[in-house]
Design a protein around this motif. Sequence first.
Motif, PDB file in Angstrom:
ATOM      1  N   GLN A  24      82.973  10.331  39.156  1.00  0.00           N
ATOM      2  CA  GLN A  24      82.037  10.433  38.038  1.00  0.00           C
ATOM      3  C   GLN A  24      80.589  10.260  38.531  1.00  0.00           C
ATOM      4  O   GLN A  24      79.705  11.013  38.120  1.00  0.00           O
ATOM      5  CB  GLN A  24      82.382   9.398  36.956  1.00  0.00           C
ATOM      6  N   TYR A  25      80.368   9.296  39.435  1.00  0.00           N
ATOM      7  CA  TYR A  25      79.017   9.127  39.991  1.00  0.00           C
ATOM      8  C   TYR A  25      78.565  10.412  40.698  1.00  0.00           C
ATOM      9  O   TYR A  25      77.399  10.800  40.611  1.00  0.00           O
ATOM     10  CB  TYR A  25      78.941   7.974  41.002  1.00  0.00           C
ATOM     11  N   MET A  26      79.498  11.027  41.402  1.00  0.00           N
ATOM     12  CA  MET A  26      79.152  12.256  42.123  1.00  0.00           C
ATOM     13  C   MET A  26      78.762  13.364  41.145  1.00  0.00           C
ATOM     14  O   MET A  26      77.829  14.126  41.392  1.00  0.00           O
ATOM     15  CB  MET A  26      80.344  12.710  42.992  1.00  0.00           C
ATOM     16  N   LYS A  27      79.476  13.430  40.029  1.00  0.00           N
ATOM     17  CA  LYS A  27      79.134  14.421  38.999  1.00  0.00           C
ATOM     18  C   LYS A  27      77.762  14.108  38.403  1.00  0.00           C
ATOM     19  O   LYS A  27      76.922  14.993  38.259  1.00  0.00           O
ATOM     20  CB  LYS A  27      80.208  14.444  37.900  1.00  0.00           C
ATOM     21  N   ASP A  28      77.545  12.837  38.065  1.00  0.00           N
ATOM     22  CA  ASP A  28      76.268  12.430  37.480  1.00  0.00           C
ATOM     23  C   ASP A  28      75.100  12.723  38.422  1.00  0.00           C
ATOM     24  O   ASP A  28      73.994  13.031  37.979  1.00  0.00           O
ATOM     25  CB  ASP A  28      76.262  10.925  37.152  1.00  0.00           C
ATOM     26  N   ALA A  29      75.354  12.602  39.708  1.00  0.00           N
ATOM     27  CA  ALA A  29      74.289  12.830  40.695  1.00  0.00           C
ATOM     28  C   ALA A  29      74.127  14.316  41.007  1.00  0.00           C
ATOM     29  O   ALA A  29      73.274  14.695  41.816  1.00  0.00           O
ATOM     30  CB  ALA A  29      74.594  12.052  41.970  1.00  0.00           C
ATOM     31  N   GLY A  30      74.967  15.144  40.406  1.00  0.00           N
ATOM     32  CA  GLY A  30      74.885  16.584  40.657  1.00  0.00           C
ATOM     33  C   GLY A  30      75.399  16.977  42.034  1.00  0.00           C
ATOM     34  O   GLY A  30      75.084  18.046  42.549  1.00  0.00           O
ATOM     35  N   LEU A  31      76.201  16.101  42.638  1.00  0.00           N
ATOM     36  CA  LEU A  31      76.681  16.366  43.997  1.00  0.00           C
ATOM     37  C   LEU A  31      78.115  16.874  44.042  1.00  0.00           C
ATOM     38  O   LEU A  31      78.617  17.279  45.087  1.00  0.00           O
ATOM     39  CB  LEU A  31      76.593  15.076  44.838  1.00  0.00           C
ATOM     40  N   TYR A  32      78.782  16.838  42.902  1.00  0.00           N
ATOM     41  CA  TYR A  32      80.218  17.116  42.878  1.00  0.00           C
ATOM     42  C   TYR A  32      80.551  18.563  43.267  1.00  0.00           C
ATOM     43  O   TYR A  32      81.362  18.798  44.169  1.00  0.00           O
ATOM     44  CB  TYR A  32      80.755  16.787  41.489  1.00  0.00           C
ATOM     45  N   GLU A  33      79.894  19.517  42.606  1.00  0.00           N
ATOM     46  CA  GLU A  33      80.276  20.927  42.748  1.00  0.00           C
ATOM     47  C   GLU A  33      80.159  21.436  44.179  1.00  0.00           C
ATOM     48  O   GLU A  33      80.956  22.254  44.616  1.00  0.00           O
ATOM     49  CB  GLU A  33      79.395  21.815  41.851  1.00  0.00           C
ATOM     50  N   ASN A  34      79.122  20.955  44.857  1.00  0.00           N
ATOM     51  CA  ASN A  34      78.874  21.510  46.180  1.00  0.00           C
ATOM     52  C   ASN A  34      79.426  20.634  47.304  1.00  0.00           C
ATOM     53  O   ASN A  34      78.932  20.649  48.424  1.00  0.00           O
ATOM     54  CB  ASN A  34      77.363  21.745  46.383  1.00  0.00           C
ATOM     55  N   THR A  35      80.449  19.867  46.987  1.00  0.00           N
ATOM     56  CA  THR A  35      81.039  18.970  47.984  1.00  0.00           C
ATOM     57  C   THR A  35      82.509  19.297  48.186  1.00  0.00           C
ATOM     58  O   THR A  35      83.197  19.719  47.253  1.00  0.00           O
ATOM     59  CB  THR A  35      80.868  17.496  47.523  1.00  0.00           C
ATOM     60  N   MET A  36      82.978  19.130  49.392  1.00  0.00           N
ATOM     61  CA  MET A  36      84.412  19.172  49.678  1.00  0.00           C
ATOM     62  C   MET A  36      84.845  17.737  49.973  1.00  0.00           C
ATOM     63  O   MET A  36      84.334  17.099  50.893  1.00  0.00           O
ATOM     64  CB  MET A  36      84.700  20.079  50.872  1.00  0.00           C
ATOM     65  N   PHE A  37      85.781  17.233  49.168  1.00  0.00           N
ATOM     66  CA  PHE A  37      86.278  15.873  49.333  1.00  0.00           C
ATOM     67  C   PHE A  37      87.530  15.908  50.208  1.00  0.00           C
ATOM     68  O   PHE A  37      88.434  16.716  49.970  1.00  0.00           O
ATOM     69  CB  PHE A  37      86.621  15.260  47.976  1.00  0.00           C
ATOM     70  N   VAL A  38      87.576  15.014  51.173  1.00  0.00           N
ATOM     71  CA  VAL A  38      88.735  14.956  52.067  1.00  0.00           C
ATOM     72  C   VAL A  38      89.303  13.541  52.008  1.00  0.00           C
ATOM     73  O   VAL A  38      88.695  12.597  52.520  1.00  0.00           O
ATOM     74  CB  VAL A  38      88.345  15.327  53.510  1.00  0.00           C
ATOM     75  N   LEU A  39      90.426  13.394  51.340  1.00  0.00           N
ATOM     76  CA  LEU A  39      91.009  12.057  51.144  1.00  0.00           C
ATOM     77  C   LEU A  39      92.240  11.885  52.014  1.00  0.00           C
ATOM     78  O   LEU A  39      93.104  12.772  52.054  1.00  0.00           O
ATOM     79  CB  LEU A  39      91.406  11.871  49.676  1.00  0.00           C
ATOM     80  N   TYR A  40      92.321  10.752  52.698  1.00  0.00           N
ATOM     81  CA  TYR A  40      93.494  10.500  53.530  1.00  0.00           C
ATOM     82  C   TYR A  40      93.879   9.034  53.500  1.00  0.00           C
ATOM     83  O   TYR A  40      93.025   8.148  53.457  1.00  0.00           O
ATOM     84  CB  TYR A  40      93.250  10.943  54.983  1.00  0.00           C
ATOM     85  N   GLY A  41      95.177   8.775  53.508  1.00  0.00           N
ATOM     86  CA  GLY A  41      95.677   7.421  53.691  1.00  0.00           C
ATOM     87  C   GLY A  41      95.591   7.080  55.159  1.00  0.00           C
ATOM     88  O   GLY A  41      95.869   7.916  56.018  1.00  0.00           O
TER      89      GLY A  41
END
Length: 440
Positions: A245-262
């Motif tokens: 949500q913070y990423m969306k609010d900051a306008g950074l969400y759309e142009n980001t690729m998130f890489v999540l790993y355990g």
Amino acid sequence: DSSDMAPVLDYLEEHHADPNETYFGQAEGRNVVFIHLESMQQFLMNLSLIEEDGVQREVTPFLNSLYNSSDSYSFSNFFHQTSQGKTSDAELLVDNSLFGLPQGSAFTQLGAENILHSGPQLLKSKGYTSAVFHGNVGSFWNRDNVYKSMGYDYFFSSETSYTLNEENSLEYGLKDKLFFQESVQYLEKMEQPFYSKFITVTNHFPFPEDELNTVFDIPDTTDQTINGFFNTVHYADQALEEFFQYMKDAGLYENTMFVLYGDHYGISNSRNRTLAPLIGKNPNQWNDYENTMLQRVPFIIHAPGIGTGKIDDTYGGQVDVLPTVLHLLGVETDSYVQVGQDLLSDEHDETVVLRNGTVITPEYTILDNFVYDTDSGRILTADLDADTDLTKEVLALKETGQVQLNMSDQIINGDLLRFYSPANFTPADKESHSYLNSPA
Ligand code: GP9
Ligand code: MN
């Protein structure tokens, strides 16, 4: 010496997996946000438990939404490949496509003087800036030294950016929700595109019960560690949702690729029998095969808007992350020294080796002298000395795994990257970073 690099380069040339046209460059120019999910295991994906009030609830509803999204490449047979270096081994694997060492932590043995061809440094020529965010002291696992070799521009730690006190932190640092909340202000100010990594800590053994964390009516097993684990996992999942949500609010969400790993297991083998019923397994049929199957960890690449996502059942491990990510960014990797392979490539070899030498393929799970059928857990042979078609095939797979580990060990132990430089690559300028002046 420098002649040791030749066999490594021969291996890499043969081992390299070319990118798949469909995915290559799909995320070109995007920011990259790695999220290091402390102690998260794959069995959590889409898992529901019955809470005390009798209602069935997902343990990780937000992670599940990412896992099942058509904007995500999610992997259901992805293994951690760490050993005693734990978190630091996972970091080394993910940022470098190299294994940690068989004993100890490579991070603590490496120094700022070592040469590495890490993601942040490789992407500099593509205009990327880079940063690590971690709500703990910078010297833990020798990070403040090793990150310099990896080319990280900034390291936001408790020395530079987070104030820890008894209320806001636990044994390993700032609680995840506060960590993400405080971090976004720094991320926003970074020059784009950026390559960044957020290392979470709350879901760390011993999975403490805590006022802030008590959000899930935890399963009531005889093992407090297991009960606590589901609680801190659920908390971490909520923290993640807030971060997005913070990423969306900051306008950074759309142009980001998130890489999540355990990063590695949270529940150790000695506790797995108690865990078994909660994840739909039979505790009375527990053995090393079952323990090995639980070394799967989540791996999700979430790129908003791509729409071509899938849950991919390809077998792979943490060593495969960097080439996969670079290809999605449209960066060729054939001149780089990476012992993993792009998971989205048609040429990807599904032979996964764990740091202890265990080999897993879609067909076989090879533990010492035992060979199990990977799907069913049935023992196919207990004698690798027997001369059969099966043992021949299996010994060759074991060798494939061993060679991959050996190549990686030679590179690290011999500091072999001193002797090879890919095109357009400048080694990290270690003097330029003190990490005490990260942007505020
Ligand atoms: C500490 C944290 C813990 O900074 O990353 O690491 P682990 O104990 O999992 O290796
Ligand atoms: Mn860890």
